[in-house]
Design an enzyme around this catalytic site. Structure first.
Site, PDB file in Angstrom:
ATOM      1  N   SER A  47       0.407  -1.511  -0.300  1.00 32.71           N
ATOM      2  CA  SER A  47      -0.063   0.144   0.092  1.00 32.71           C
ATOM      3  C   SER A  47       0.769   1.053   0.021  1.00 32.71           C
ATOM      4  O   SER A  47       0.626   2.455  -0.220  1.00 32.71           O
ATOM      5  CB  SER A  47      -1.114   0.013   1.383  1.00 32.71           C
ATOM      6  OG  SER A  47      -0.064  -0.325   2.663  1.00 32.71           O
ATOM      7  N   HIS A 254      -0.801   5.492   6.672  1.00 34.24           N
ATOM      8  CA  HIS A 254      -0.418   5.398   5.109  1.00 34.24           C
ATOM      9  C   HIS A 254      -0.234   6.733   5.158  1.00 34.24           C
ATOM     10  O   HIS A 254      -0.566   8.329   5.817  1.00 34.24           O
ATOM     11  CB  HIS A 254      -1.191   5.220   4.887  1.00 34.24           C
ATOM     12  CG  HIS A 254      -1.666   3.436   4.629  1.00 34.24           C
ATOM     13  ND1 HIS A 254      -2.274   2.729   5.181  1.00 34.24           N
ATOM     14  CD2 HIS A 254      -1.273   2.229   3.504  1.00 34.24           C
ATOM     15  CE1 HIS A 254      -2.310   1.474   4.976  1.00 34.24           C
ATOM     16  NE2 HIS A 254      -1.151   1.438   4.620  1.00 34.24           N
TER      17      HIS A 254
END
Length: 273
Positions: A47, A254
C-alpha cells in the site's frame, strides 16, 4: 514546374530557420531524448507504493487502491518512461508480489521499485494492538514483529529479490523503506504513550535496516524515506502520515498525498538515477 520546386525549397528553408530561431526544433528533440532515455518502469509492492491514503484511486484497481498521487504514478508522469506497469497492491505481502505482481517484468525492464515487508511483519496487527490494548502489550507486539524480521523476513525478501533479478537482470531495482510514524515529544496530547511511540519508531527502524541489508546483498539500491519524512511524522506540526482514520480505517498510518509527493517521490527520483 522548376519555379514551383524553387518556391517549395525556399519555403522549407524559411521554416527551418524559423524553427531554429524559436527553438521549436530543439524542443522536439529534447522531448524525444527525454522519452527515449526513460526506461521501462515496473512498480511493485504494498500500500505504500499503491498510494493508500493519498486518495484519487484508479477505479479499475479495485481493492488494490492504486492512486494517481502515488510516487510511482507521479514519477511516470514526470519522466515519460517508454513503458509503465503499476501492479502494487494494498495489503500485499512478499508471497502476493511473487504470485500476482511480477507479470510485467522482462529482460527489457529498466527500472523497478518495490515496498514490501511491512505486512509480512504484521504492521496492521501491531498498530491495532497498540491502539486498542495496553502499553505493555503494544511493546511486546512490536518486539514480536522485530523477531519475525530477524528470523523469517530475510528469506522471504530473498525470494522476491531473486525473482526480480531473474526476470529483469538489467533493471535498476530500488527498494524503498518505511517512515517513522511519530515525532517524539511532539504535539499529540492524547492517544499512544511516548513509550509506545518510541517502540513503534524502533520497529520501523529495525525493518528498514533489514530491507537495506537484503537490498545491498542483491545489488539493489535502498531509498531511506525517514530523512524526507523527518518533521512530518504524526504529532508534528505538518504531518504527512494519517493517524487513525475512523471513517476509512484502511488509510490509517499511511502517507497522505503530500507524503507521497514530498516524502517518497524525491527519494525514489534520486535513487532511480
Amino acid at each position: 514546374m522548376r519555379l514551383s520546386r524553387f518556391a517549395a525549397y525556399a519555403s522549407s528553408l524559411l521554416l527551418a530557420a524559423a524553427a531554429t530561431l524559436t527553438g521549436v526544433g530543439a524542443a522536439h528533440a529534447d522531448s524525444g531524448d527525454r522519452q527515449s532515455a526513460a526506461p521501462t518502469y515496473v512498480a511493485l509492492g504494498d500500500s505504500y507504493s499503491s498510494g493508500v491514503g493519498a486518495g484519487n484511486y484508479d477505479s479499475g484497481s479495485g481493492s488494490c487502491k492504486r492512486s494517481t498521487r502515488a510516487f510511482p504514478a507521479l514519477w511516470a508522469a514526470a519522466n515519460a518512461p517508454s513503458g509503465f506497469s503499476f501492479t502494487a497492491c494494498s495489503g500485499a505481502r512478499t508471497d502476493d508480489v511473487l504470485a500476482s505482481q511480477m507479470g510485467p517484468l522482462n529482460s527489457g525492464t529498466g527500472l523497478v521499485s518495490i515496498t514490501v515487508g511491512g505486512n509480512d511483519a504484521g504492521f496492521s496487527d501491531v498498530m491495532t494492538t497498540c491502539v486498542l490494548q495496553s502499553e505493555d502489550n503494544c511493546v511486546a507486539r512490536v518486539n514480536q514483529a522485530k523477531a519475525y524480521v530477524d528470523s523469517t523476513l530475510p528469506g522471504k525478501l530473498d525470494r522476491v529479490y531473486t525473482a526480480i533479478k531473474s526476470k529483469s537482470p538489467s533493471a535498476r531495482v530500488v527498494v524503498l523503506g518505511y517512515p517513522r510514524f511519530y515525532k517524539l515529544g511532539g504535539s499529540c496530547l492524547a492517544g499512544l504513550s511516548e513509550r509506545e511511540r518510541t517502540a513503534i519508531n524502533g520497529g520501523a527502524d529495525h525493518l528498514n535496516a533489514a530491507l537495506a541489508k537484503r537490498a545491498a546483498d542483491h545489488g539493489f539500491a535502498f531509498g531511506d524515506v525517514t530523512t524526507t519524512f523527518a518533521g512530518h511524522e504524526i504529532c508534528s506540526g505538518a504531518p504527512w502520515l494519517h493517524s487513525v482514520v475512523w471513517t476509512n480505517i484502511g488509510e490509517s498510518y499511511h502517507p497522505t498525498a503530500a507524503g507521497q509527493s514530498g516524502g517518497y517521490l524525491p527519494v525514489f527520483s534520486r535513487t532511480a538515477s
